[in-house]
Design a protein around this motif. Sequence first.
Motif, PDB file in Angstrom:
ATOM      1  N   TYR A 220       0.834  -1.200   0.000  1.00  0.00           N
ATOM      2  CA  TYR A 220       0.000   0.000   0.000  1.00  0.00           C
ATOM      3  C   TYR A 220       0.869   1.250   0.000  1.00  0.00           C
ATOM      4  N   THR A 221       0.405   2.263  -0.708  1.00  0.00           N
ATOM      5  CA  THR A 221       1.035   3.578  -0.680  1.00  0.00           C
ATOM      6  C   THR A 221      -0.091   4.599  -0.557  1.00  0.00           C
ATOM      7  N   ASP A 222       0.141   5.846  -0.971  1.00  0.00           N
ATOM      8  CA  ASP A 222      -0.944   6.821  -1.005  1.00  0.00           C
ATOM      9  C   ASP A 222      -0.824   7.644  -2.274  1.00  0.00           C
ATOM     10  N   ASN A 223      -1.846   8.432  -2.530  1.00  0.00           N
ATOM     11  CA  ASN A 223      -1.902   9.127  -3.820  1.00  0.00           C
ATOM     12  C   ASN A 223      -1.076  10.401  -3.864  1.00  0.00           C
ATOM     13  N   LYS A 224      -0.256  10.626  -2.846  1.00  0.00           N
ATOM     14  CA  LYS A 224       0.657  11.769  -2.863  1.00  0.00           C
ATOM     15  C   LYS A 224       2.124  11.316  -2.850  1.00  0.00           C
ATOM     16  N   ALA A 225       2.358  10.018  -2.827  1.00  0.00           N
ATOM     17  CA  ALA A 225       3.713   9.472  -2.675  1.00  0.00           C
ATOM     18  C   ALA A 225       4.531   9.652  -3.955  1.00  0.00           C
ATOM     19  N   SER A 226       5.855   9.687  -3.790  1.00  0.00           N
ATOM     20  CA  SER A 226       6.764   9.750  -4.934  1.00  0.00           C
ATOM     21  C   SER A 226       7.964   8.819  -4.784  1.00  0.00           C
ATOM     22  N   ASP A 227       8.191   8.298  -3.577  1.00  0.00           N
ATOM     23  CA  ASP A 227       9.309   7.387  -3.321  1.00  0.00           C
ATOM     24  C   ASP A 227       8.756   6.010  -2.986  1.00  0.00           C
ATOM     25  N   PHE A 228       9.029   5.045  -3.858  1.00  0.00           N
ATOM     26  CA  PHE A 228       8.485   3.697  -3.696  1.00  0.00           C
ATOM     27  C   PHE A 228       9.577   2.650  -3.502  1.00  0.00           C
ATOM     28  N   ASN A 229      10.789   3.100  -3.226  1.00  0.00           N
ATOM     29  CA  ASN A 229      11.917   2.169  -3.167  1.00  0.00           C
ATOM     30  C   ASN A 229      11.747   1.098  -2.101  1.00  0.00           C
ATOM     31  N   ALA A 230      11.218   1.455  -0.940  1.00  0.00           N
ATOM     32  CA  ALA A 230      11.052   0.462   0.126  1.00  0.00           C
ATOM     33  C   ALA A 230      10.066  -0.624  -0.286  1.00  0.00           C
ATOM     34  N   ILE A 231       8.938  -0.203  -0.843  1.00  0.00           N
ATOM     35  CA  ILE A 231       7.929  -1.161  -1.310  1.00  0.00           C
ATOM     36  C   ILE A 231       8.494  -2.027  -2.427  1.00  0.00           C
ATOM     37  N   LEU A 232       9.155  -1.406  -3.387  1.00  0.00           N
ATOM     38  CA  LEU A 232       9.652  -2.136  -4.549  1.00  0.00           C
ATOM     39  C   LEU A 232      10.800  -3.069  -4.194  1.00  0.00           C
ATOM     40  N   HIS A 260      12.317   0.309 -12.930  1.00  0.00           N
ATOM     41  CA  HIS A 260      13.393   0.192 -13.921  1.00  0.00           C
ATOM     42  C   HIS A 260      14.761   0.359 -13.255  1.00  0.00           C
ATOM     43  N   GLN A 261      14.909   1.339 -12.396  1.00  0.00           N
ATOM     44  CA  GLN A 261      16.193   1.600 -11.736  1.00  0.00           C
ATOM     45  C   GLN A 261      16.627   0.462 -10.825  1.00  0.00           C
ATOM     46  N   LEU A 262      15.657  -0.221 -10.214  1.00  0.00           N
ATOM     47  CA  LEU A 262      15.967  -1.331  -9.318  1.00  0.00           C
ATOM     48  C   LEU A 262      16.212  -2.639 -10.069  1.00  0.00           C
ATOM     49  N   GLY A 263      16.085  -2.597 -11.369  1.00  0.00           N
ATOM     50  CA  GLY A 263      16.368  -3.790 -12.162  1.00  0.00           C
ATOM     51  C   GLY A 263      15.306  -4.868 -12.075  1.00  0.00           C
ATOM     52  N   ILE A 264      14.087  -4.503 -11.674  1.00  0.00           N
ATOM     53  CA  ILE A 264      12.990  -5.476 -11.599  1.00  0.00           C
ATOM     54  C   ILE A 264      12.490  -5.740 -13.018  1.00  0.00           C
ATOM     55  N   LYS A 265      12.426  -7.014 -13.373  1.00  0.00           N
ATOM     56  CA  LYS A 265      12.082  -7.372 -14.750  1.00  0.00           C
ATOM     57  C   LYS A 265      10.588  -7.536 -14.988  1.00  0.00           C
ATOM     58  N   ALA A 266       9.789  -7.576 -13.940  1.00  0.00           N
ATOM     59  CA  ALA A 266       8.355  -7.787 -14.095  1.00  0.00           C
ATOM     60  C   ALA A 266       7.704  -6.588 -14.785  1.00  0.00           C
ATOM     61  N   PRO A 267       6.779  -6.838 -15.714  1.00  0.00           N
ATOM     62  CA  PRO A 267       6.032  -5.731 -16.322  1.00  0.00           C
ATOM     63  C   PRO A 267       5.064  -5.131 -15.312  1.00  0.00           C
ATOM     64  N   LEU A 268       4.656  -3.894 -15.581  1.00  0.00           N
ATOM     65  CA  LEU A 268       3.686  -3.194 -14.752  1.00  0.00           C
ATOM     66  C   LEU A 268       2.350  -3.207 -15.473  1.00  0.00           C
ATOM     67  N   LEU A 269       1.321  -3.679 -14.778  1.00  0.00           N
ATOM     68  CA  LEU A 269      -0.031  -3.741 -15.320  1.00  0.00           C
ATOM     69  C   LEU A 269      -0.915  -2.849 -14.472  1.00  0.00           C
ATOM     70  N   SER A 270      -1.676  -1.938 -15.113  1.00  0.00           N
ATOM     71  CA  SER A 270      -2.442  -0.967 -14.336  1.00  0.00           C
ATOM     72  C   SER A 270      -3.698  -0.548 -15.085  1.00  0.00           C
ATOM     73  N   GLY A 271      -4.541   0.209 -14.381  1.00  0.00           N
ATOM     74  CA  GLY A 271      -5.828   0.632 -14.928  1.00  0.00           C
ATOM     75  C   GLY A 271      -5.784   1.975 -15.619  1.00  0.00           C
ATOM     76  N   ASP A 272      -6.955   2.526 -15.846  1.00  0.00           N
ATOM     77  CA  ASP A 272      -7.101   3.719 -16.671  1.00  0.00           C
ATOM     78  C   ASP A 272      -6.478   4.961 -16.079  1.00  0.00           C
ATOM     79  N   GLY A 273      -6.339   5.016 -14.763  1.00  0.00           N
ATOM     80  CA  GLY A 273      -5.745   6.190 -14.135  1.00  0.00           C
ATOM     81  C   GLY A 273      -4.301   6.430 -14.531  1.00  0.00           C
ATOM     82  N   THR A 274      -3.646   5.370 -15.030  1.00  0.00           N
ATOM     83  CA  THR A 274      -2.241   5.495 -15.439  1.00  0.00           C
ATOM     84  C   THR A 274      -2.081   5.533 -16.951  1.00  0.00           C
ATOM     85  N   CYS A 275      -3.166   5.288 -17.679  1.00  0.00           N
ATOM     86  CA  CYS A 275      -3.071   5.026 -19.122  1.00  0.00           C
ATOM     87  C   CYS A 275      -3.127   6.326 -19.908  1.00  0.00           C
TER      88      CYS A 275
END
Length: 395
Positions: A220-232, A260-275
């Motif tokens: 979980y994160t929030d809609n104001k976050a910009s740093d996701f390194n811990a979660i990722l 991408h920076q962390l070298g995670i190879k999994a694709p990102l799948l998301s809904g319309d809010g990101t599209c």
Amino acid sequence: MTFWMKIAATTVVAAFALLGCGRKEEPGAASDSGAQTNASAANVIRIGHVAPLSGGDAHLGKDNENGARLAADEINAAGGVKLGDKTYRIEILGEDDKADPKEGTLAAQKLVDAGVVAVVGHLNSGSSIPASKIYNDAGLPQISPSTTAAKYTDQGFKTAFRVVANDIQQGTALANYAIDDFKAKSVAIIDDRTAYGQGLVDVVQQVLKDHGVSVVSREYTDNKASDFNAILTKIRATHPDVIIYGGMDDTAGPMAKQIHQLGIKAPLLSGDGTCSPEFIKLAGDGADILTCSRAGEAVEKLPKGAQFMAKYKAKFGSEVQIYAPYSYDAVYVVVDAIRRAGSLDRAAVTAAVASTDYDGLTGHIAFDAKGDIKNGAISMFRVQGGQLNYLSTSR
């Protein structure tokens, strides 16, 4: 009474008379019955529009508002709306809800008090859901061009409608894409804790589990976050086949860059809010990991989509983001309802909206008993070479 007392009394009376004669209400101010008394006198029909016009989602909110204003301009240029022996001009009364539930209810009440005949909006589910009660209490029809959370129409309000598919359809399409196209056996899920983000991935997670796909991490994160390194970093250790995100492009962009920076190879799948094109700008080198859905037909695949995009760019100097075609159609649906109702009475217009049978830019528009669009479409896109490329549409 002395001479000077008579002069003073006369001055006070004159002042009150001027105040009374000079009092001017805003066009469209509501009467007790909800009729547009002053708007009618001025031959103006006000339609409200609500979306975030400031903050991280402002580009999406402005896109929706632009679609509504483009429709109003076209209707006015074609002669407006004729009711009886009067012809009316459409005016869009825009409000900024900042993608915030509290601001959304304030904006809703403001539009109710202004005497609008209907509302197009809100953009975000988290704002639209609480606002919908205010519109319902006022008997004011609301047509959302982009609210996808199932709860919006599950509340049972007879005034709530949407011209896009809901998150039960969208979440199911995303889950099926993970299974069928990515052949996912394990997924990591992140959401931004909003009504939209959490609601969407809750559906995705249930469908995945029903098909035996393992959810190895739910973060979980929030809609104001910009740093996701811990979660990722935590997710990286689980080696998921796909990362699924429920949220908006202003958070998904930085997230993709950090994946991408962390070298995670999994694709990102998301809904319309990101599209959106904005996601690509924010994600930089990480943009090409995204596959996303939109709750509607792709504008470039619509019979008049290219014409709409050209008109939009000529008028506003920018490209369509996501749902401008749907706010455009929502205004036309309101006007169609007014014409069929032959009235600006809110109850009459609401009843006419419910019986909509309209061929719009985005396709045929008709609503079921809950206010959901019938036969709603879900379109899939993938970012390739810095562009959102259309993949497929399901219904």
